[in-house]
Scaffold this motif. Structure first.
Motif, PDB file in Angstrom:
ATOM      1  N   GLY A   1      29.572  14.747  63.852  1.00  0.00           N
ATOM      2  CA  GLY A   1      29.294  15.450  65.109  1.00  0.00           C
ATOM      3  C   GLY A   1      30.112  16.735  65.124  1.00  0.00           C
ATOM      4  N   PRO A   2      30.146  17.439  66.258  1.00  0.00           N
ATOM      5  CA  PRO A   2      30.923  18.673  66.334  1.00  0.00           C
ATOM      6  C   PRO A   2      32.394  18.474  65.949  1.00  0.00           C
ATOM      7  N   ALA A   3      32.988  17.347  66.359  1.00  0.00           N
ATOM      8  CA  ALA A   3      34.406  17.120  66.050  1.00  0.00           C
ATOM      9  C   ALA A   3      34.603  16.962  64.543  1.00  0.00           C
ATOM     10  N   GLY A   4      33.773  16.150  63.913  1.00  0.00           N
ATOM     11  CA  GLY A   4      33.921  15.890  62.475  1.00  0.00           C
ATOM     12  C   GLY A   4      33.647  17.127  61.637  1.00  0.00           C
TER      13      GLY A   4
ATOM     14  N   ASP B   1      17.810  18.590  73.098  1.00  0.00           N
ATOM     15  CA  ASP B   1      18.052  18.787  74.535  1.00  0.00           C
ATOM     16  C   ASP B   1      19.091  19.880  74.765  1.00  0.00           C
ATOM     17  N   PHE B   2      18.961  20.538  75.901  1.00  0.00           N
ATOM     18  CA  PHE B   2      19.921  21.581  76.280  1.00  0.00           C
ATOM     19  C   PHE B   2      21.217  20.942  76.748  1.00  0.00           C
ATOM     20  N   GLN B   3      22.316  21.551  76.328  1.00  0.00           N
ATOM     21  CA  GLN B   3      23.621  21.198  76.876  1.00  0.00           C
ATOM     22  C   GLN B   3      24.368  22.494  77.172  1.00  0.00           C
ATOM     23  N   GLY B   4      25.413  22.382  77.972  1.00  0.00           N
ATOM     24  CA  GLY B   4      26.190  23.562  78.337  1.00  0.00           C
ATOM     25  C   GLY B   4      27.543  23.550  77.658  1.00  0.00           C
ATOM     26  N   LEU B   5      27.851  24.661  76.991  1.00  0.00           N
ATOM     27  CA  LEU B   5      29.189  24.827  76.417  1.00  0.00           C
ATOM     28  C   LEU B   5      30.014  25.505  77.505  1.00  0.00           C
ATOM     29  N   GLU B   6      30.904  24.724  78.131  1.00  0.00           N
ATOM     30  CA  GLU B   6      31.576  25.257  79.330  1.00  0.00           C
ATOM     31  C   GLU B   6      32.465  26.452  78.997  1.00  0.00           C
TER      32      GLU B   6
ATOM     33  N   ASP C   1      34.891  32.950  71.648  1.00  0.00           N
ATOM     34  CA  ASP C   1      36.029  33.588  70.970  1.00  0.00           C
ATOM     35  C   ASP C   1      37.026  32.518  70.512  1.00  0.00           C
ATOM     36  N   GLU C   2      37.210  31.521  71.372  1.00  0.00           N
ATOM     37  CA  GLU C   2      38.153  30.455  70.998  1.00  0.00           C
ATOM     38  C   GLU C   2      37.650  29.715  69.755  1.00  0.00           C
ATOM     39  N   LEU C   3      36.346  29.407  69.731  1.00  0.00           N
ATOM     40  CA  LEU C   3      35.793  28.719  68.557  1.00  0.00           C
ATOM     41  C   LEU C   3      35.883  29.628  67.332  1.00  0.00           C
ATOM     42  N   GLY C   4      35.612  30.924  67.542  1.00  0.00           N
ATOM     43  CA  GLY C   4      35.695  31.889  66.439  1.00  0.00           C
ATOM     44  C   GLY C   4      37.093  31.924  65.846  1.00  0.00           C
ATOM     45  N   SER C   5      38.114  31.799  66.705  1.00  0.00           N
ATOM     46  CA  SER C   5      39.494  31.840  66.207  1.00  0.00           C
ATOM     47  C   SER C   5      39.802  30.608  65.347  1.00  0.00           C
ATOM     48  N   LEU C   6      38.975  29.564  65.476  1.00  0.00           N
ATOM     49  CA  LEU C   6      39.151  28.361  64.650  1.00  0.00           C
ATOM     50  C   LEU C   6      38.280  28.427  63.393  1.00  0.00           C
TER      51      LEU C   6
ATOM     52  N   PRO D   1      36.373  14.120  82.227  1.00  0.00           N
ATOM     53  CA  PRO D   1      35.947  12.955  83.019  1.00  0.00           C
ATOM     54  C   PRO D   1      35.240  13.307  84.315  1.00  0.00           C
ATOM     55  N   LEU D   2      35.345  14.571  84.763  1.00  0.00           N
ATOM     56  CA  LEU D   2      34.680  14.907  86.024  1.00  0.00           C
ATOM     57  C   LEU D   2      33.173  14.994  85.824  1.00  0.00           C
ATOM     58  N   PHE D   3      32.729  15.822  84.855  1.00  0.00           N
ATOM     59  CA  PHE D   3      31.285  16.025  84.690  1.00  0.00           C
ATOM     60  C   PHE D   3      30.776  15.753  83.277  1.00  0.00           C
ATOM     61  N   GLY D   4      31.652  15.347  82.365  1.00  0.00           N
ATOM     62  CA  GLY D   4      31.184  14.933  81.037  1.00  0.00           C
ATOM     63  C   GLY D   4      30.972  16.056  80.041  1.00  0.00           C
ATOM     64  N   PHE D   5      31.691  17.162  80.211  1.00  0.00           N
ATOM     65  CA  PHE D   5      31.599  18.229  79.206  1.00  0.00           C
ATOM     66  C   PHE D   5      32.556  17.885  78.060  1.00  0.00           C
ATOM     67  N   GLY D   6      32.013  17.713  76.874  1.00  0.00           N
ATOM     68  CA  GLY D   6      32.852  17.218  75.770  1.00  0.00           C
ATOM     69  C   GLY D   6      32.817  18.057  74.508  1.00  0.00           C
ATOM     70  N   ILE D   7      31.872  18.997  74.425  1.00  0.00           N
ATOM     71  CA  ILE D   7      31.687  19.699  73.142  1.00  0.00           C
ATOM     72  C   ILE D   7      32.921  20.533  72.790  1.00  0.00           C
ATOM     73  N   ARG D   8      33.421  21.256  73.775  1.00  0.00           N
ATOM     74  CA  ARG D   8      34.547  22.158  73.494  1.00  0.00           C
ATOM     75  C   ARG D   8      35.770  21.365  73.029  1.00  0.00           C
ATOM     76  N   TRP D   9      36.072  20.295  73.724  1.00  0.00           N
ATOM     77  CA  TRP D   9      37.239  19.492  73.350  1.00  0.00           C
ATOM     78  C   TRP D   9      37.017  18.786  72.012  1.00  0.00           C
ATOM     79  N   ALA D  10      35.754  18.442  71.726  1.00  0.00           N
ATOM     80  CA  ALA D  10      35.459  17.798  70.428  1.00  0.00           C
ATOM     81  C   ALA D  10      35.775  18.773  69.295  1.00  0.00           C
ATOM     82  N   ILE D  11      35.321  20.016  69.438  1.00  0.00           N
ATOM     83  CA  ILE D  11      35.550  21.004  68.371  1.00  0.00           C
ATOM     84  C   ILE D  11      37.041  21.346  68.271  1.00  0.00           C
ATOM     85  N   LEU D  12      37.676  21.536  69.425  1.00  0.00           N
ATOM     86  CA  LEU D  12      39.108  21.872  69.411  1.00  0.00           C
ATOM     87  C   LEU D  12      39.930  20.761  68.763  1.00  0.00           C
ATOM     88  N   SER D  13      39.666  19.517  69.182  1.00  0.00           N
ATOM     89  CA  SER D  13      40.485  18.418  68.650  1.00  0.00           C
ATOM     90  C   SER D  13      40.153  18.163  67.183  1.00  0.00           C
TER      91      SER D  13
END
Ligand SMILES: Cc1cc2nc3c(=O)[nH]c(=O)nc-3n(C[C@H](O)[C@H](O)[C@H](O)COP(=O)(O)OP(=O)(O)OC[C@H]3O[C@@H](n4cnc5c(N)ncnc54)[C@H](O)[C@@H]3O)c2cc1C
Length: 376
Positions: free
Chosen positions: A13-16, A46-51, A61-66, A255-267
């Motif tokens: 997935g995005p994290a791996g 399906d559409f998802q939102g990258l917060e 930019d943050e993802l680009g820096s990684l 945990p509020l609204f289930g946005f996980g992509i950004r944290w998956a990539i960062l972690s």
């Protein structure tokens, strides 16, 4: 032949995939094991939102820096039409991008397909249809959700509607959650995202379809059913010796609204860097610094959100003044606050038990194997 010193990663997935990319960029080889035949198997285009509201820094930019390139299709969205339980609407608008609309799955242009191309181009070996359950030499676990703290049910479809993002907060349409309709370039995704009462998912979805037909005249051509689940919780540790857990496997998801992509990539990227540097302890330091306070704040927000009910949602949405910048408002709500962390420890943390309970001396990727009990 696989390089024996390559870092092993379980889950593409995005994290791996971010972990593999970070490892390679840090000078180590990586091999990713994926149990399905391709990437993005949980999703269907399906559409998802990258917060893009939790930090001043733009998420791309943050993802680009990684080293994660935005090689996927994305559309910046600055506004959302938000409906309250009684059906009244408010336009939530921001001067900057609120979120990037992306697609998930293995089709061209989707996030997962683009990340796969990037890791393959970087020389990472990806082994499809090969589940990995043990990591005796250590590695990174990015296997996605372990249980359902929230579920989403909905339809993907083609449409002649104009682009737009719509949300509704109402327990009648999505218990303790929200429903959304995202339309872009002739494609649409409509879903009810439930944090409670999962058994009645069909009923909620039917009501959402009726609601969006009535309010925005949603026109679904060739609708296909889709659904999925997610989990979130803060582990006490995301490390078991040389095994590191990232993305949803660790419980890292808003945990509020289930946005996980950004944290998956960062972690994932942080885990890849840490193992490449043979410094797994630095990963613990990373997520505790970068993610934990946001997670605790969002968990506290959820605790209050669940107590609002329809009258409370009505009040909060009604209080939002049109013209106010929604990104600034969201950023403020998600910003770590001392009192929210204190509330988390005192009350909100009881809502979800951690999915991770890591036991040293066990090499399995799933730490509820009870191995430690069997040995005792
Ligand atoms: C319907 C839905 C809508 C969502 N909408 C949004 C949104 O709008 N914005 C947002 O930020 N987040 C959203 N999320 C959450 C987001 O999709 C996840 O947080 C994110 O995909 C987590 O990435 P990951 O890499 O941790 O896990 P995943 O994307 O789940 O990837 C895990 C991978 O590991 C593989 N795997 C599992 N077990 C094994 C094994 N034993 N061996 C090898 N491979 C294995 C799986 O097949 C999978 O490919 C949504 C989730 C759902 C379900």
């Amino acid at each position: 032949m696989t390089d024996q010193t390559a870092i092993q990663i379980s889950g593409a997935g995005p994290a791996g995939l971010a972990a593999a990319l970070a490892a390679v960029k840090s000078g180590r080889q990586a091999v990713v094991f994926e149990k399905r035949a391709d990437v993005g198997g949980r999703f269907h285009g399906d559409f998802q939102g990258l917060e893009n509201w939790t930090t001043d820094v733009d998420v791309l930019d943050e993802l680009g820096s990684l080293g994660v390139e935005a090689g996927f299709d994305y559309t910046p969205f600055n506004e959302v039409v938000c409906f309250s339980p009684n059906g009244a609407s408010r336009l939530f608008r921001s001067t900057q991008t609120l979120f990037y609309l992306i697609r998930r799955g293995n089709q061209p242009g989707c996030l997962d397909a683009a990340l796969k191309k990037q890791v393959l181009d970087a020389g990472v070996e990806v082994r499809f249809s090969e589940p990995l359950k043990h990591l005796p030499q250590g590695g990174i676990v990015t296997q996605g959700p372990r249980r359902a703290d929230a579920i989403a049910v909905g339809y993907l479809f083609e449409t002649d509607m104009a682009d737009g993002a719509y949300a509704v907060i109402s327990d009648r349409l999505a218990a303790k959650g929200y429903a959304y309709l995202l339309v872009c370039g002739g494609r649409g995704t409509l879903a009810s995202c439930l944090f409670s009462d999962f058994h009645n998912e069909k009923r909620y979805l039917e009501k959402c379809v009726e609601f969006f037909k009535d309010k925005v005249g949603v026109h679904m051509i060739n609708p296909r059913h889709f659904g999925g689940a997610g989990n979130f919780s803060i582990p006490s540790s995301a490390r078991k010796g040389n095994i590191l857990y990232a993305g949803e496997s660790a419980g890292f998801q808003d945990p509020l609204f289930g946005f996980g992509i950004r944290w998956a990539i960062l972690s994932g990227a942080a885990a890849g860097r840490a193992l490449a540097a043979e410094d797994p302890g630095s990963y613990e330091h990373f997520w505790k610094q970068r993610l934990r306070a946001y997670h605790q704040t969002a968990a506290t927000n959820r605790w209050f959100f669940e107590r609002l009910g329809d009258r409370g949602y009505e009040y909060v949405i009604g209080k939002f003044k049109e013209g106010r910048d929604v990104r600034t408002w969201m950023k403020k709500s998600y910003a770590p606050r001392l009192w929210k962390r204190a509330w988390y420890h005192a009350v909100a943390s009881r809502r979800t038990k951690p999915i991770l309970s890591v036991h040293e001396g066990c090499d399995c990727t799933w730490c509820r194997c009870q191995h430690h009990n069997a040995k005792a």
